[in-house]
Each structure stands twice: as structure tokens, then as C-alpha cells.
Write a protein that holds these residues in place. Structure first.
Motif, PDB file in Angstrom:
ATOM      1  N   MET A  14     -10.158   5.634   8.533  1.00  0.00           N
ATOM      2  CA  MET A  14      -9.637   6.734   7.722  1.00  0.00           C
ATOM      3  C   MET A  14      -8.440   6.279   6.893  1.00  0.00           C
ATOM      4  O   MET A  14      -8.276   6.677   5.738  1.00  0.00           O
ATOM      5  CB  MET A  14      -9.258   7.909   8.624  1.00  0.00           C
ATOM      6  N   LEU A  15      -7.600   5.441   7.471  1.00  0.00           N
ATOM      7  CA  LEU A  15      -6.441   4.927   6.733  1.00  0.00           C
ATOM      8  C   LEU A  15      -6.885   4.010   5.592  1.00  0.00           C
ATOM      9  O   LEU A  15      -6.316   4.046   4.501  1.00  0.00           O
ATOM     10  CB  LEU A  15      -5.504   4.186   7.687  1.00  0.00           C
ATOM     11  N   ARG A  16      -7.914   3.177   5.826  1.00  0.00           N
ATOM     12  CA  ARG A  16      -8.414   2.296   4.778  1.00  0.00           C
ATOM     13  C   ARG A  16      -8.965   3.107   3.606  1.00  0.00           C
ATOM     14  O   ARG A  16      -8.756   2.769   2.443  1.00  0.00           O
ATOM     15  CB  ARG A  16      -9.495   1.362   5.337  1.00  0.00           C
ATOM     16  N   GLU A  17      -9.681   4.180   3.908  1.00  0.00           N
ATOM     17  CA  GLU A  17     -10.222   4.999   2.833  1.00  0.00           C
ATOM     18  C   GLU A  17      -9.109   5.731   2.091  1.00  0.00           C
ATOM     19  O   GLU A  17      -9.172   5.929   0.876  1.00  0.00           O
ATOM     20  CB  GLU A  17     -11.237   5.989   3.403  1.00  0.00           C
ATOM     21  N   ALA A  18      -8.054   6.128   2.830  1.00  0.00           N
ATOM     22  CA  ALA A  18      -6.935   6.826   2.194  1.00  0.00           C
ATOM     23  C   ALA A  18      -6.204   5.912   1.219  1.00  0.00           C
ATOM     24  O   ALA A  18      -5.824   6.340   0.124  1.00  0.00           O
ATOM     25  CB  ALA A  18      -5.968   7.354   3.254  1.00  0.00           C
ATOM     26  N   VAL A  19      -6.023   4.640   1.587  1.00  0.00           N
ATOM     27  CA  VAL A  19      -5.333   3.738   0.661  1.00  0.00           C
ATOM     28  C   VAL A  19      -6.235   3.409  -0.523  1.00  0.00           C
ATOM     29  O   VAL A  19      -5.763   3.231  -1.650  1.00  0.00           O
ATOM     30  CB  VAL A  19      -4.859   2.459   1.391  1.00  0.00           C
ATOM     31  N   ALA A  20      -7.541   3.355  -0.304  1.00  0.00           N
ATOM     32  CA  ALA A  20      -8.468   3.110  -1.411  1.00  0.00           C
ATOM     33  C   ALA A  20      -8.458   4.272  -2.397  1.00  0.00           C
ATOM     34  O   ALA A  20      -8.647   4.086  -3.600  1.00  0.00           O
ATOM     35  CB  ALA A  20      -9.880   2.884  -0.876  1.00  0.00           C
ATOM     36  N   GLU A  21      -8.247   5.503  -1.896  1.00  0.00           N
ATOM     37  CA  GLU A  21      -8.191   6.677  -2.757  1.00  0.00           C
ATOM     38  C   GLU A  21      -6.829   6.838  -3.413  1.00  0.00           C
ATOM     39  O   GLU A  21      -6.637   7.722  -4.247  1.00  0.00           O
ATOM     40  CB  GLU A  21      -8.504   7.934  -1.939  1.00  0.00           C
ATOM     41  N   GLY A  22      -5.850   6.029  -3.007  1.00  0.00           N
ATOM     42  CA  GLY A  22      -4.522   6.140  -3.585  1.00  0.00           C
ATOM     43  C   GLY A  22      -3.645   7.171  -2.900  1.00  0.00           C
ATOM     44  O   GLY A  22      -2.581   7.528  -3.409  1.00  0.00           O
ATOM     45  N   ARG A  23      -4.051   7.664  -1.734  1.00  0.00           N
ATOM     46  CA  ARG A  23      -3.254   8.659  -1.011  1.00  0.00           C
ATOM     47  C   ARG A  23      -2.113   8.007  -0.244  1.00  0.00           C
ATOM     48  O   ARG A  23      -1.125   8.671   0.090  1.00  0.00           O
ATOM     49  CB  ARG A  23      -4.141   9.456  -0.049  1.00  0.00           C
ATOM     50  N   LEU A  24      -2.259   6.738   0.097  1.00  0.00           N
ATOM     51  CA  LEU A  24      -1.214   5.985   0.787  1.00  0.00           C
ATOM     52  C   LEU A  24      -0.892   4.730  -0.019  1.00  0.00           C
ATOM     53  O   LEU A  24      -1.791   4.117  -0.588  1.00  0.00           O
ATOM     54  CB  LEU A  24      -1.685   5.560   2.191  1.00  0.00           C
ATOM     55  N   ASP A  25       0.397   4.384  -0.071  1.00  0.00           N
ATOM     56  CA  ASP A  25       0.718   3.090  -0.661  1.00  0.00           C
ATOM     57  C   ASP A  25       0.590   2.015   0.421  1.00  0.00           C
ATOM     58  O   ASP A  25       0.374   2.314   1.601  1.00  0.00           O
ATOM     59  CB  ASP A  25       2.113   3.088  -1.301  1.00  0.00           C
ATOM     60  N   MET A  26       0.717   0.757   0.033  1.00  0.00           N
ATOM     61  CA  MET A  26       0.453  -0.328   0.973  1.00  0.00           C
ATOM     62  C   MET A  26       1.477  -0.365   2.107  1.00  0.00           C
ATOM     63  O   MET A  26       1.143  -0.714   3.242  1.00  0.00           O
ATOM     64  CB  MET A  26       0.437  -1.673   0.235  1.00  0.00           C
ATOM     65  N   ASP A  27       2.741  -0.002   1.834  1.00  0.00           N
ATOM     66  CA  ASP A  27       3.742   0.009   2.902  1.00  0.00           C
ATOM     67  C   ASP A  27       3.392   1.039   3.969  1.00  0.00           C
ATOM     68  O   ASP A  27       3.456   0.767   5.176  1.00  0.00           O
ATOM     69  CB  ASP A  27       5.137   0.294   2.329  1.00  0.00           C
ATOM     70  N   GLU A  28       3.025   2.254   3.505  1.00  0.00           N
ATOM     71  CA  GLU A  28       2.639   3.303   4.458  1.00  0.00           C
ATOM     72  C   GLU A  28       1.403   2.882   5.247  1.00  0.00           C
ATOM     73  O   GLU A  28       1.307   3.110   6.454  1.00  0.00           O
ATOM     74  CB  GLU A  28       2.359   4.605   3.713  1.00  0.00           C
ATOM     75  N   ARG A  32       1.211   2.556   9.318  1.00  0.00           N
ATOM     76  CA  ARG A  32       0.302   3.415  10.087  1.00  0.00           C
ATOM     77  C   ARG A  32      -0.776   2.602  10.795  1.00  0.00           C
ATOM     78  O   ARG A  32      -1.168   2.924  11.915  1.00  0.00           O
ATOM     79  CB  ARG A  32      -0.338   4.464   9.167  1.00  0.00           C
ATOM     80  N   LEU A  33      -1.267   1.559  10.117  1.00  0.00           N
ATOM     81  CA  LEU A  33      -2.302   0.740  10.736  1.00  0.00           C
ATOM     82  C   LEU A  33      -1.771   0.026  11.973  1.00  0.00           C
ATOM     83  O   LEU A  33      -2.438  -0.036  13.013  1.00  0.00           O
ATOM     84  CB  LEU A  33      -2.842  -0.267   9.723  1.00  0.00           C
ATOM     85  N   GLU A  34      -0.563  -0.506  11.869  1.00  0.00           N
ATOM     86  CA  GLU A  34       0.047  -1.172  13.019  1.00  0.00           C
ATOM     87  C   GLU A  34       0.235  -0.198  14.175  1.00  0.00           C
ATOM     88  O   GLU A  34      -0.056  -0.523  15.333  1.00  0.00           O
ATOM     89  CB  GLU A  34       1.386  -1.772  12.614  1.00  0.00           C
ATOM     90  N   THR A  35       0.697   1.018  13.853  1.00  0.00           N
ATOM     91  CA  THR A  35       0.880   2.033  14.891  1.00  0.00           C
ATOM     92  C   THR A  35      -0.447   2.420  15.530  1.00  0.00           C
ATOM     93  O   THR A  35      -0.538   2.626  16.746  1.00  0.00           O
ATOM     94  CB  THR A  35       1.563   3.280  14.304  1.00  0.00           C
ATOM     95  N   ALA A  36      -1.512   2.506  14.685  1.00  0.00           N
ATOM     96  CA  ALA A  36      -2.827   2.898  15.197  1.00  0.00           C
ATOM     97  C   ALA A  36      -3.342   1.896  16.217  1.00  0.00           C
ATOM     98  O   ALA A  36      -3.860   2.257  17.277  1.00  0.00           O
ATOM     99  CB  ALA A  36      -3.815   3.046  14.043  1.00  0.00           C
ATOM    100  N   TYR A  37      -3.210   0.593  15.908  1.00  0.00           N
ATOM    101  CA  TYR A  37      -3.727  -0.428  16.810  1.00  0.00           C
ATOM    102  C   TYR A  37      -2.897  -0.541  18.094  1.00  0.00           C
ATOM    103  O   TYR A  37      -3.391  -1.030  19.113  1.00  0.00           O
ATOM    104  CB  TYR A  37      -3.792  -1.776  16.104  1.00  0.00           C
ATOM    105  N   LYS A  38      -1.642  -0.071  18.041  1.00  0.00           N
ATOM    106  CA  LYS A  38      -0.804  -0.114  19.239  1.00  0.00           C
ATOM    107  C   LYS A  38      -0.846   1.187  20.046  1.00  0.00           C
ATOM    108  O   LYS A  38      -0.320   1.239  21.154  1.00  0.00           O
ATOM    109  CB  LYS A  38       0.650  -0.418  18.840  1.00  0.00           C
ATOM    110  N   ALA A  39      -1.472   2.225  19.468  1.00  0.00           N
ATOM    111  CA  ALA A  39      -1.482   3.533  20.118  1.00  0.00           C
ATOM    112  C   ALA A  39      -2.252   3.490  21.438  1.00  0.00           C
ATOM    113  O   ALA A  39      -3.299   2.858  21.537  1.00  0.00           O
ATOM    114  CB  ALA A  39      -2.097   4.573  19.189  1.00  0.00           C
ATOM    115  N   GLU A 208      -6.755  -5.252  -0.957  1.00  0.00           N
ATOM    116  CA  GLU A 208      -5.433  -5.228  -0.324  1.00  0.00           C
ATOM    117  C   GLU A 208      -5.510  -4.577   1.055  1.00  0.00           C
ATOM    118  O   GLU A 208      -4.834  -5.014   1.997  1.00  0.00           O
ATOM    119  CB  GLU A 208      -4.451  -4.473  -1.219  1.00  0.00           C
ATOM    120  N   ALA A 209      -6.325  -3.528   1.178  1.00  0.00           N
ATOM    121  CA  ALA A 209      -6.457  -2.863   2.467  1.00  0.00           C
ATOM    122  C   ALA A 209      -7.084  -3.791   3.503  1.00  0.00           C
ATOM    123  O   ALA A 209      -6.664  -3.831   4.664  1.00  0.00           O
ATOM    124  CB  ALA A 209      -7.301  -1.594   2.321  1.00  0.00           C
TER     125      ALA A 209
END
Length: 237
Positions: A14-28, A32-39, A208-209
Motif C-alpha cells: 500500500m505504501l509503494r502504491e501511495a508513493v507511485a500515486e504521489g501521495r507520499l514523498d520519498m522521505d515519508e 513508514r516502510l522502515e516502521t512497517a517492517y519493524k512493526a 525509486e520506491a
């Protein structure tokens, strides 16, 4: 409740699709991706996507055993259907035409090129109706149509001493809620070509994603600051 590996991957998608749609910048996205994998729990995963719409038509919620159904990474198709057409046709004779960028395709669009050429780009276009007919007629000329891989496109033209058909196709499946576009007509001593590919900006965002995801995976495998693998508290041996 403890989160599973499949649920972490679902949130990452979901995060990958959000960055592809331009809803998230690369920093965000990176954070979020790092947090997701550590959750370790659902409570840690859910805030990561609470402010994001579900991509495509269906995405399984966190905690569901049903697989996610990925949609188009670039299009909110229901929002792109309806409204008044900005163009219902194009004509070129000893010259050219183009329809690209943000424009609204009429439910019936007719393109004619004689000793000339034209370009019809549907990747960022809106559609007057869910079903669209694009009629391309060329006489010693050419028309090039570009559509995103997620658009439902049916090519049914005829070439007479010329060509009428599909060209390159990027990986992707038609989205169930995308418009249906039928491309028909004939090419006499000329050609009509239909390519399915994404925009350069979208390809760049997807690249980039993926690179950010690889870096996050590499960090998981090497172990985070807490010395763990970041995957549900399990350590890599």
C-alpha cells in the motif's frame, strides 16, 4: 494482536502504491516502510496507512487472510470518468495534431490523418463515459495512441497496405474499474499504432520506491538498531 509477515508486506505494498500515486514523498515512504517492517502488532501497522485511500478497487484490511488486490498505481479511475468532453476529434492534413496531458475524451472520438500524423495520449486523460470509441482513419499518414497498462483497451482496426495494431506493452493488468476503450478504424497506406506504457514520472516513482524497498530489506536482513531483524521480533540466523 501480533502482526504477521504477510500483513507487513500488505502494508508495504500500500505504501509503494501511495508513493507511485504521489501521495507520499520519498522521505515519508522511507520512514513508514522502515516502521512497517519493524512493526510487531496491528496497532503499529494501522497508523501507517490510515491517511491513505485504498489503491485500486479492493485492498484486504490488516488482519485479513484474503490477499490484497493491487490496482492501478497511477489512476483513481472513478474520479476520472464523467464530465464534459474537451475534445471529440482531431484532424491533420499535411500537418499534425496531438491530444495529451489533462484532457477529457469524448465518448466517441474521431481522428483523421492524411499525409500527416497525430498523437493521442490517454495516460493522464479523463473520460466522458465509461465506454469510449476512438475511430482512427489514416490515408498515407499515421496515428499513435498511448494508453496506460491498467486501461481496458480493445484494438479492432484494419490495415490496407498499411498497419493497424498494438505495439509495446509494459507489465500491468487492466483495472476492473477502468474505462473500456475500443480503438477502431482503418489505415490505408499508413499506420495506426497502440502502445501501453506508463509516464516517465510514474516509472521514476516506481523505480525509486523499489530502490527504497530494497534498502529497507537490506537493513532488515542486517538487523536494526535493536539488534533484531525487524520482522515480528524474529532474529535472522
Amino acid at each position: 494482536m501480533r502482526a504477521s509477515d504477510a500483513e507487513r508486506e500488505r502494508i508495504a505494498e500500500m505504501l509503494r502504491e501511495a508513493v507511485a500515486e504521489g501521495r507520499l514523498d520519498m522521505d515519508e515512504f522511507d520512514q513508514r516502510l522502515e516502521t512497517a517492517y519493524k512493526a510487531r502488532t496491528h496497532r503499529e501497522l494501522e497508523p501507517l496507512v490510515q491517511d491513505l485511500p485504498a489503491p485500486g478497487s479492493v485492498v484486504a484490511p490488516v488482519g485479513s487472510s484474503a490477499p490484497a488486490t493491487p490496482g492501478s498505481p497511477a489512476a483513481n479511475w472513478p474520479a476520472r470518468i464523467g464530465g464534459n468532453a474537451t475534445s471529440t476529434g482531431a484532424f491533420a492534413m499535411w500537418g499534425g495534431f496531438n491530444r495529451k496531458g489533462r484532457w477529457t475524451v469524448g465518448r466517441v472520438f474521431t481522428a483523421f490523418a492524411m499525409w500527416g500524423g497525430g498523437e493521442i495520449d490517454l495516460r493522464e486523460a479523463n473520460f466522458e463515459d465509461r465506454e469510449t470509441v476512438i475511430r482512427c482513419i489514416t490515408i498515407m499518414g499515421g496515428v499513435h495512441v498511448t494508453a496506460p497498462p491498467e486501461l481496458n483497451v480493445d484494438v479492432r482496426g484494419v490495415g490496407i497496405m498499411g498497419g493497424f495494431g498494438e505495439g509495446s506493452n509494459e507489465e500491468g493488468e487492466p483495472a476492473p474499474d477502468a474505462p473500456y476503450v475500443r480503438i477502431t478504424g482503418f489505415a490505408l497506406m499508413g499506420g495506426v499504432g497502440v502502445d501501453r506504457k506508463r509516464t516517465k514520472a510514474e516509472r521514476r516513482r516506481l523505480k525509486e520506491a523499489k530502490e527504497a524497498e530494497r534498502e529497507a530489506r537490506r537493513g532488515r536482513e542486517l538487523g536494526g538498531p535493536d539488534g533484531g531483524s525487524g520482522s515480528g521480533g524474529r532474529k535472522e540466523l
